[in-house]
Scaffold this motif. Structure first.
Motif, PDB file in Angstrom:
ATOM      1  N   SER A  21      46.654  24.180  24.397  1.00  0.00           N
ATOM      2  CA  SER A  21      45.852  23.589  25.477  1.00  0.00           C
ATOM      3  C   SER A  21      44.354  23.567  25.166  1.00  0.00           C
ATOM      4  CB  SER A  21      46.096  24.363  26.774  1.00  0.00           C
ATOM      5  OG  SER A  21      45.651  25.696  26.620  1.00  0.00           O
ATOM      6  N   ASN A  22      43.922  24.342  24.186  1.00  0.00           N
ATOM      7  CA  ASN A  22      42.478  24.367  23.920  1.00  0.00           C
ATOM      8  C   ASN A  22      42.143  24.109  22.451  1.00  0.00           C
ATOM      9  OD1 ASN A  22      42.894  26.739  22.455  1.00  0.00           O
ATOM     10  ND2 ASN A  22      42.472  28.057  24.201  1.00  0.00           N
ATOM     11  N   ARG A  23      43.163  23.777  21.673  1.00  0.00           N
ATOM     12  CA  ARG A  23      42.928  23.673  20.226  1.00  0.00           C
ATOM     13  C   ARG A  23      41.938  22.569  19.894  1.00  0.00           C
ATOM     14  NH1 ARG A  23      47.877  24.680  18.495  1.00  0.00           N
ATOM     15  NH2 ARG A  23      47.302  26.871  18.361  1.00  0.00           N
ATOM     16  N   LEU A  24      42.050  21.438  20.561  1.00  0.00           N
ATOM     17  CA  LEU A  24      41.147  20.323  20.272  1.00  0.00           C
ATOM     18  C   LEU A  24      39.702  20.722  20.576  1.00  0.00           C
ATOM     19  CD1 LEU A  24      40.658  17.398  19.501  1.00  0.00           C
ATOM     20  CD2 LEU A  24      41.096  16.741  21.879  1.00  0.00           C
ATOM     21  N   ALA A  25      39.522  21.359  21.722  1.00  0.00           N
ATOM     22  CA  ALA A  25      38.163  21.773  22.101  1.00  0.00           C
ATOM     23  C   ALA A  25      37.613  22.794  21.106  1.00  0.00           C
ATOM     24  CB  ALA A  25      38.183  22.375  23.509  1.00  0.00           C
ATOM     25  N   ALA A  26      38.460  23.727  20.678  1.00  0.00           N
ATOM     26  CA  ALA A  26      37.995  24.761  19.744  1.00  0.00           C
ATOM     27  C   ALA A  26      37.618  24.144  18.403  1.00  0.00           C
ATOM     28  CB  ALA A  26      39.082  25.807  19.564  1.00  0.00           C
ATOM     29  N   THR A  27      38.420  23.182  17.954  1.00  0.00           N
ATOM     30  CA  THR A  27      38.125  22.528  16.664  1.00  0.00           C
ATOM     31  C   THR A  27      36.803  21.774  16.753  1.00  0.00           C
ATOM     32  OG1 THR A  27      40.493  22.297  16.287  1.00  0.00           O
ATOM     33  CG2 THR A  27      39.030  20.937  14.935  1.00  0.00           C
ATOM     34  N   ALA A  28      36.634  21.036  17.839  1.00  0.00           N
ATOM     35  CA  ALA A  28      35.377  20.295  18.009  1.00  0.00           C
ATOM     36  C   ALA A  28      34.188  21.243  18.077  1.00  0.00           C
ATOM     37  CB  ALA A  28      35.457  19.446  19.286  1.00  0.00           C
ATOM     38  N   ALA A  29      34.386  22.354  18.761  1.00  0.00           N
ATOM     39  CA  ALA A  29      33.291  23.324  18.896  1.00  0.00           C
ATOM     40  C   ALA A  29      32.893  23.899  17.536  1.00  0.00           C
ATOM     41  CB  ALA A  29      33.717  24.453  19.847  1.00  0.00           C
ATOM     42  N   ARG A  30      33.895  24.213  16.722  1.00  0.00           N
ATOM     43  CA  ARG A  30      33.610  24.747  15.382  1.00  0.00           C
ATOM     44  C   ARG A  30      32.870  23.726  14.528  1.00  0.00           C
ATOM     45  NH1 ARG A  30      38.397  27.331  15.270  1.00  0.00           N
ATOM     46  NH2 ARG A  30      38.196  29.594  15.273  1.00  0.00           N
ATOM     47  N   THR A  31      33.316  22.496  14.626  1.00  0.00           N
ATOM     48  CA  THR A  31      32.683  21.426  13.851  1.00  0.00           C
ATOM     49  C   THR A  31      31.212  21.290  14.241  1.00  0.00           C
ATOM     50  OG1 THR A  31      34.785  20.281  13.805  1.00  0.00           O
ATOM     51  CG2 THR A  31      32.842  18.995  13.223  1.00  0.00           C
ATOM     52  N   ALA A  48      38.959  23.498  34.285  1.00  0.00           N
ATOM     53  CA  ALA A  48      38.897  24.266  35.533  1.00  0.00           C
ATOM     54  C   ALA A  48      38.336  25.646  35.224  1.00  0.00           C
ATOM     55  CB  ALA A  48      40.300  24.378  36.120  1.00  0.00           C
ATOM     56  N   ALA A  49      38.006  26.366  36.278  1.00  0.00           N
ATOM     57  CA  ALA A  49      37.418  27.699  36.081  1.00  0.00           C
ATOM     58  C   ALA A  49      38.415  28.643  35.433  1.00  0.00           C
ATOM     59  CB  ALA A  49      36.961  28.265  37.415  1.00  0.00           C
ATOM     60  N   GLY A  50      37.902  29.512  34.584  1.00  0.00           N
ATOM     61  CA  GLY A  50      38.725  30.597  34.039  1.00  0.00           C
ATOM     62  C   GLY A  50      39.592  30.221  32.865  1.00  0.00           C
ATOM     63  N   LEU A  51      39.301  29.098  32.206  1.00  0.00           N
ATOM     64  CA  LEU A  51      40.139  28.688  31.075  1.00  0.00           C
ATOM     65  C   LEU A  51      39.443  28.888  29.727  1.00  0.00           C
ATOM     66  CD1 LEU A  51      41.888  25.495  32.509  1.00  0.00           C
ATOM     67  CD2 LEU A  51      42.787  27.811  32.266  1.00  0.00           C
ATOM     68  N   GLY A  52      38.261  29.430  29.735  1.00  0.00           N
ATOM     69  CA  GLY A  52      37.624  29.761  28.463  1.00  0.00           C
ATOM     70  C   GLY A  52      36.512  28.818  28.041  1.00  0.00           C
ATOM     71  N   LYS A  53      36.073  27.999  28.982  1.00  0.00           N
ATOM     72  CA  LYS A  53      35.026  27.019  28.652  1.00  0.00           C
ATOM     73  C   LYS A  53      33.729  27.714  28.251  1.00  0.00           C
ATOM     74  CE  LYS A  53      33.690  24.802  32.420  1.00  0.00           C
ATOM     75  NZ  LYS A  53      33.743  26.054  32.896  1.00  0.00           N
ATOM     76  N   THR A  54      33.292  28.648  29.086  1.00  0.00           N
ATOM     77  CA  THR A  54      32.037  29.360  28.794  1.00  0.00           C
ATOM     78  C   THR A  54      32.157  30.176  27.510  1.00  0.00           C
ATOM     79  OG1 THR A  54      31.495  29.445  31.132  1.00  0.00           O
ATOM     80  CG2 THR A  54      30.398  31.037  29.713  1.00  0.00           C
ATOM     81  N   HIS A  55      33.320  30.766  27.312  1.00  0.00           N
ATOM     82  CA  HIS A  55      33.568  31.511  26.066  1.00  0.00           C
ATOM     83  C   HIS A  55      33.334  30.594  24.864  1.00  0.00           C
ATOM     84  CE1 HIS A  55      36.218  34.641  23.874  1.00  0.00           C
ATOM     85  NE2 HIS A  55      35.588  33.894  22.969  1.00  0.00           N
ATOM     86  N   ASN A 136      18.360  13.947  16.396  1.00  0.00           N
ATOM     87  CA  ASN A 136      19.634  14.477  15.869  1.00  0.00           C
ATOM     88  C   ASN A 136      19.789  15.975  16.108  1.00  0.00           C
ATOM     89  OD1 ASN A 136      20.730  12.083  14.950  1.00  0.00           O
ATOM     90  ND2 ASN A 136      19.571  12.214  13.019  1.00  0.00           N
ATOM     91  N   ARG A 137      19.326  16.427  17.246  1.00  0.00           N
ATOM     92  CA  ARG A 137      19.506  17.847  17.574  1.00  0.00           C
ATOM     93  C   ARG A 137      20.701  17.983  18.519  1.00  0.00           C
ATOM     94  NH1 ARG A 137      13.662  17.919  17.877  1.00  0.00           N
ATOM     95  NH2 ARG A 137      12.890  18.825  15.938  1.00  0.00           N
ATOM     96  N   GLN A 138      21.488  19.029  18.300  1.00  0.00           N
ATOM     97  CA  GLN A 138      22.772  19.146  18.992  1.00  0.00           C
ATOM     98  C   GLN A 138      22.604  19.502  20.469  1.00  0.00           C
ATOM     99  OE1 GLN A 138      25.920  18.632  17.480  1.00  0.00           O
ATOM    100  NE2 GLN A 138      26.542  18.608  19.635  1.00  0.00           N
ATOM    101  N   VAL A 139      23.413  18.835  21.278  1.00  0.00           N
ATOM    102  CA  VAL A 139      23.509  19.152  22.698  1.00  0.00           C
ATOM    103  C   VAL A 139      24.971  19.500  22.985  1.00  0.00           C
ATOM    104  CG1 VAL A 139      23.227  18.326  25.060  1.00  0.00           C
ATOM    105  CG2 VAL A 139      21.685  17.511  23.260  1.00  0.00           C
ATOM    106  N   VAL A 140      25.182  20.626  23.652  1.00  0.00           N
ATOM    107  CA  VAL A 140      26.541  21.018  24.051  1.00  0.00           C
ATOM    108  C   VAL A 140      26.527  21.251  25.559  1.00  0.00           C
ATOM    109  CG1 VAL A 140      28.406  22.673  23.776  1.00  0.00           C
ATOM    110  CG2 VAL A 140      26.958  22.120  21.827  1.00  0.00           C
ATOM    111  N   LEU A 141      27.491  20.678  26.236  1.00  0.00           N
ATOM    112  CA  LEU A 141      27.531  20.781  27.693  1.00  0.00           C
ATOM    113  C   LEU A 141      28.886  21.308  28.144  1.00  0.00           C
ATOM    114  CD1 LEU A 141      26.021  17.245  28.151  1.00  0.00           C
ATOM    115  CD2 LEU A 141      24.834  19.324  28.817  1.00  0.00           C
ATOM    116  N   GLY A 142      28.875  22.035  29.225  1.00  0.00           N
ATOM    117  CA  GLY A 142      30.119  22.518  29.814  1.00  0.00           C
ATOM    118  C   GLY A 142      30.185  22.075  31.265  1.00  0.00           C
ATOM    119  N   SER A 143      31.390  21.794  31.728  1.00  0.00           N
ATOM    120  CA  SER A 143      31.529  21.315  33.115  1.00  0.00           C
ATOM    121  C   SER A 143      32.923  21.627  33.631  1.00  0.00           C
ATOM    122  CB  SER A 143      31.285  19.801  33.157  1.00  0.00           C
ATOM    123  OG  SER A 143      31.618  19.290  34.426  1.00  0.00           O
ATOM    124  N   ARG A 144      33.006  21.756  34.930  1.00  0.00           N
ATOM    125  CA  ARG A 144      34.329  21.940  35.526  1.00  0.00           C
ATOM    126  C   ARG A 144      34.986  20.604  35.843  1.00  0.00           C
ATOM    127  NH1 ARG A 144      33.794  26.977  39.759  1.00  0.00           N
ATOM    128  NH2 ARG A 144      33.068  28.511  38.237  1.00  0.00           N
TER     129      ARG A 144
END
Lengths: 672, 202
Positions: A21-31, A48-55, A136-144
């Motif tokens: 459920s989170n593999r795609l997000a984790a791969t993108a984050a590592r990249t 949704a809340a509590g699924l590891g987004k902030t982590h 070309n500076r990285q922006v990362v955003l999190g949202s519910r």
């Protein structure tokens, strides 16, 4: 500018459990962490809340810092971002705010779904993102919420978001939940019977946070149960169904016999209580609370690491701390680290004052390499202004040792043998001319010869003059630094400091510092310490805490040693009778012994006469002048006009200066 | 008394139930005791007179097991509520990490509550403890009695809770509010212990 929210030190990719459920997000984050600004920019992670987004967002920031130590990251919630912007506007610093947030290497903003709660935030965020994407500076955003569901996003910002990558983290399936449970149980070092975690994973808990809470509950119950939980008990415990006969309920009571049942009304049957397993719930909360409090040190260490890394210091010691279980004294470790950093800062400041190119040197950035930093400072000092040296002609081995001076000489030799140790400070007290300067300068030279360098050796009058000359400001700092790093400090004629409060104050500071560093201090004084007037009592007390040795007037044995040394380089070196005669001459101090011998040597040279006891007697006592003249004639040479004037000239009442190439050879004698 | 001992990996907390006589302190401990399954039930030490009034004190040790590597113990005490046992109350209060003040909600016991609450503060001050820094929770017990006999939680709040500490309505005999009270005090105490305010090695 805006301080980053402290990152949870445990929120790294290493602790992130990847599931389907989170593999795609984790791969993108590592990249993104590896190639910031080059691939998915901006990257939006929503769930949704509590699924590891902030982590995951924090893991990106950790990863980027780990890959490149100089990377600057800023992690903020949208609320913090908006608050900081408001403060900047109030301070008239809005442009600086946009510039700062536009130029930091990594900008991570969480809770984008709250953007519309802050009316001014969308526009400023749009400006910042625009600024960053152009560079070309990285922006990362999190949202519910998914990007299209976030209302109030300005059009340009929405376009930017759609041009990057938006990935969702969904709730883990049973397999994902099992993977998470297994990983967290391993981290907690708790083992469960086969089937227990599978039973819990089968319960459709959507939030990872709740799943970990369930695991904590399992752990709490198992820790106080006589037997490991079985799958049925686990399922009942987590799914909330009370099982009255459950054997895994907690608590053991211990006590002495004598239970008294004295309630007015019958106690309710616990099993029949509509309140369920209250004690279990209580225990679960205590477990969570204890875990949080006990583990808080990890968070503190993590925050401390981030802080000092931000300040540019290496934090290897603290990072190693996180690898272990609870250390014995975590607070002490943190305090020691802070103390070491403060020490490094002090060393850097001192070194930079002498050698500006050392400011910011990496050698002052690692608290685990304190010796290297101290070495760099010592090196910079070596490059700095040299300290006054002891006079080379004063050597301990040439110091006249006799019964009277033996104690002082032994003390001096002990100081050389154990600098900064046994006799510190050493104070040599004696009348003028008894050889104090010779002794203390001799100590300085002997220390240098023994490799104890640098040694500062100066007269108190010079010390006072230097203090006056370097009265304040940077000059004073640099002057102080000259002496703060000497291996030994020798101050001759310390009694001359009387009345000079400023010089005494500086000496007091230097005294304390050198004593703290176990460096050797040597003083000489013509006045006994107890009789010194006009000296700060605190300074006197400190001196008296060391070894005070008297250097008395030279006795005959001492005088003979001095005379022999002075005659050693003359044709009369082996003339024991001459040496004995000269040593027998009355002399209150070593300086007069020198003067006596010099008179005879000079007269012999002037008359080109051979040295002998008779000649010396003639020179010093005026006896048998004819034999002296005869001796001169026998030599067949003619001296200079002064010498030709004969001994009558030497016995005149004029004051003469024969020669004074150095202090030991100075001779001002009133001739008769 | 209390400490988070990192070296010995131990956490020990002493919680004291305070209040006027017959307010329900012992009932709280008995209820807690009663929630433990029979097979795991030990003995609660209760030194009381035959007329079931606490003479000395009740003592309920809770071995909570190993949590995060720490052996965790809670020790629950009650004090004798009767006025003339003040020396015992002072003794029990020594080294307390937290206090539950059990107030009797009956209107006729209002003055007793005030007197006991004042006595608690006096005894703490006598031991050099700042009442503001000691974790404290208020419990308004016997709220199950007919409304005409008891004061409302709001009334009691006005009279006793001027420091705005956590407070709970309770019926200790039947368990309502008992564990809520204990949980609230435990959280306060653990938070304070870990913050290093226990006065011992933390």
């Amino acid at each position: 500018m805006t301080p980053s929210t402290p990152l949870n030190p445990r929120a790294t990719f290493d602790t992130f459990v990847e599931t389907a459920s989170n593999r795609l997000a984790a791969t993108a984050a590592r990249t993104v962490g590896e190639f910031p600004g080059a691939s998915y920019n901006p990257l939006l992670v929503f769930s949704a809340a509590g699924l590891g987004k902030t982590h995951l967002l924090m893991a990106i920031a950790h990863y980027a810092r780990k890959l490149s130590r100089g990377t600057t990251t800023l992690y903020l919630t949208i609320e913090e971002f908006a608050d900081a912007h408001r403060s900047a506007v109030l301070a008239g610093q809005e442009n600086a705010f946009i510039r700062h947030h536009g130029e930091v290497d990594f900008l991570v903003l969480d809770d984008l779904h709250t953007l519309t709660r802050h009316p001014e935030a969308p526009a400023v965020l749009e400006a910042v993102v625009q600024h960053r994407l152009e560079a070309n500076r990285q922006v990362v955003l999190g949202s519910r919420r998914a990007p299209q569901e976030i209302r109030g996003v300005p059009e340009v910002l929405a376009r930017h978001l759609s041009s990057g990558l938006a990935v969702e983290i969904s709730s883990p399936d049973a397999a994902g939940r099992l993977e998470i449970l297994k990983r967290k149980a391993a981290e907690m070092r708790i083992e469960f019977d086969p089937g227990v975690l599978e039973a819990v994973a089968a319960i459709p808990i959507e939030s990872v946070r709740e799943l970990i809470g369930a695991l904590n509950r399992l752990a709490a119950f198992q820790s106080v149960s006589p037997a490991p939980l079985d799958p049925t008990q686990a399922r009942v415990l987590i799914s909330g169904v009370t099982e009255p006969e459950a054997e895994f309920s907690a608590s053991a009571f211990t006590g002495v016999p004598g239970e008294v049942d004295h309630q007015e009304r019958p106690l309710p049957d616990p099993a029949a209580s509509p309140l369920g397993d209250e004690f279990g719930a209580f225990l679960s909360e205590v477990v969570a609370s204890v875990t949080e409090q006990v583990e808080r040190w990890r968070q503190r260490v993590g925050e401390t690491i981030l802080y000092w890394e931000g300040e540019g210091y290496r934090t290897g010691r603290l990072e190693a701390l996180l690898e272990h279980e609870v250390p014995a004294e975590p607070e002490l470790v943190l305090k020691q680290f802070a103390d070491d950093v403060a020490r490094l800062k002090g060393l850097e400041a001192e070194a930079a004052a002498l050698a500006p190119d050392l400011a910011g040197s990496p050698v002052f950035r690692d608290p685990d390499q304190m010796a290297a930093a101290e070495g760099a400072l010592a090196h910079s000092l070596a490059r700095g202004i040299p300290v006054p040296q002891p006079m080379p002609e004063f050597l301990l081995q040439e110091f006249g040792e006799g019964g009277a001076s033996r104690n002082a000489l032994q003390a001096a030799l002990a100081v050389v043998a154990e600098s900064g140790g046994k006799y510190n400070p050493l104070i040599v007290v004696g009348e003028s001319g008894v050889g104090k300067s010779h002794l203390v300068h001799g100590i300085g030279n002997a220390l240098i010869a023994a490799g104890v360098t640098p040694v500062a050796c100066l007269n108190a009058s010079t010390f006072i003059a230097e203090v006056t000359e370097h009265a304040e400001g940077r000059a004073l700092l640099e002057w102080r630094l000259r002496y703060r790093w000497v291996a030994a400090f020798v101050l001759d004629d310390v009694h001359l400091l009387a009345g000079s409060a400023r010089a005494q104050e500086e000496l007091g500071l230097l005294f304390n510092h050198l004593m703290d560093q176990r460096r050797q201090l040597v003083f000489s004084s013509a006045v006994p310490i107890a009789a010194l007037r006009g000296i700060d009592p605190r300074l006197l007390t400190r001196m008296e805490a060391g070894l005070v040795v008297d250097l008395p007037r030279p006795d005959r044995e001492t005088r003979l040693q001095i005379v022999k040394r002075l005659l050693a380089t003359t044709p009369a070196a082996d003339d024991a009778a001459l040496a004995d005669y000269l040593a027998s001459r009355p002399a209150e101090n070593a300086r007069l012994v020198h003067g006596t011998v010099q008179r005879v040597l000079s007269a012999a040279e002037a008359h080109q006469a051979a040295l002998s006891p008779a000649f010396a007697r003639e020179v010093l006592e005026g006896i048998d002048g004819a034999s002296v003249r005869s001796s001169a004639r026998q030599s067949g040479s003619r001296g200079p006009s002064l010498a030709q004037s004969g001994l009558s000239a030497l016995r005149s009442h004029e004051k003469m200066v024969l020669e004074w190439p150095s202090i030991v050879d100075r001779l001002i004698e009133e001739l008769r | 008394m209390s400490l988070v001992n990192f070296a010995a990996r131990e956490i020990t907390c002493k919680l004291v139930y305070y209040g006027p006589g017959r307010s329900g302190k012992t009932s709280n401990l008995q209820y807690i005791h009663g929630r433990v399954p029979e097979a795991r039930r030990g003995r609660m030490v209760s030194l009381a007179t035959e007329s079931d009034r606490t003479l000395f004190f009740d003592f309920l040790p809770l071995e909570l097991g190993t949590i995060s590597g720490f052996t965790t113990r809670f020790q629950l005490y009650t004090v004798p509520g009767q006025v003339y046992y003040n020396a015992t109350r002072r003794l029990v209060l020594q080294g307390a990490d937290g206090v539950v003040f059990v107030a009797d909600s009956q209107a006729r016991r209002f003055d007793d509550n005030l007197e006991s609450f004042q006595n608690l503060q006096e005894n703490l001050l006598e031991q050099g403890i700042d009442v503001r820094s000691l974790p404290t929770v208020l419990q308004y017990n016997k709220q199950d009695l007919p409304a005409e006999l008891v004061l409302t939680p709001a009334d009691l709040e006005d009279a006793l809770n001027f420091r705005s500490v956590p407070s709970f309505s309770a019926d200790a005999l039947h368990g309502s509010g008992v564990f809520e009270t204990l949980k609230a005090l435990s959280a306060l105490v653990l938070k304070r212990l870990a913050a290093g305010n226990s006065g011992e090695s933390v």
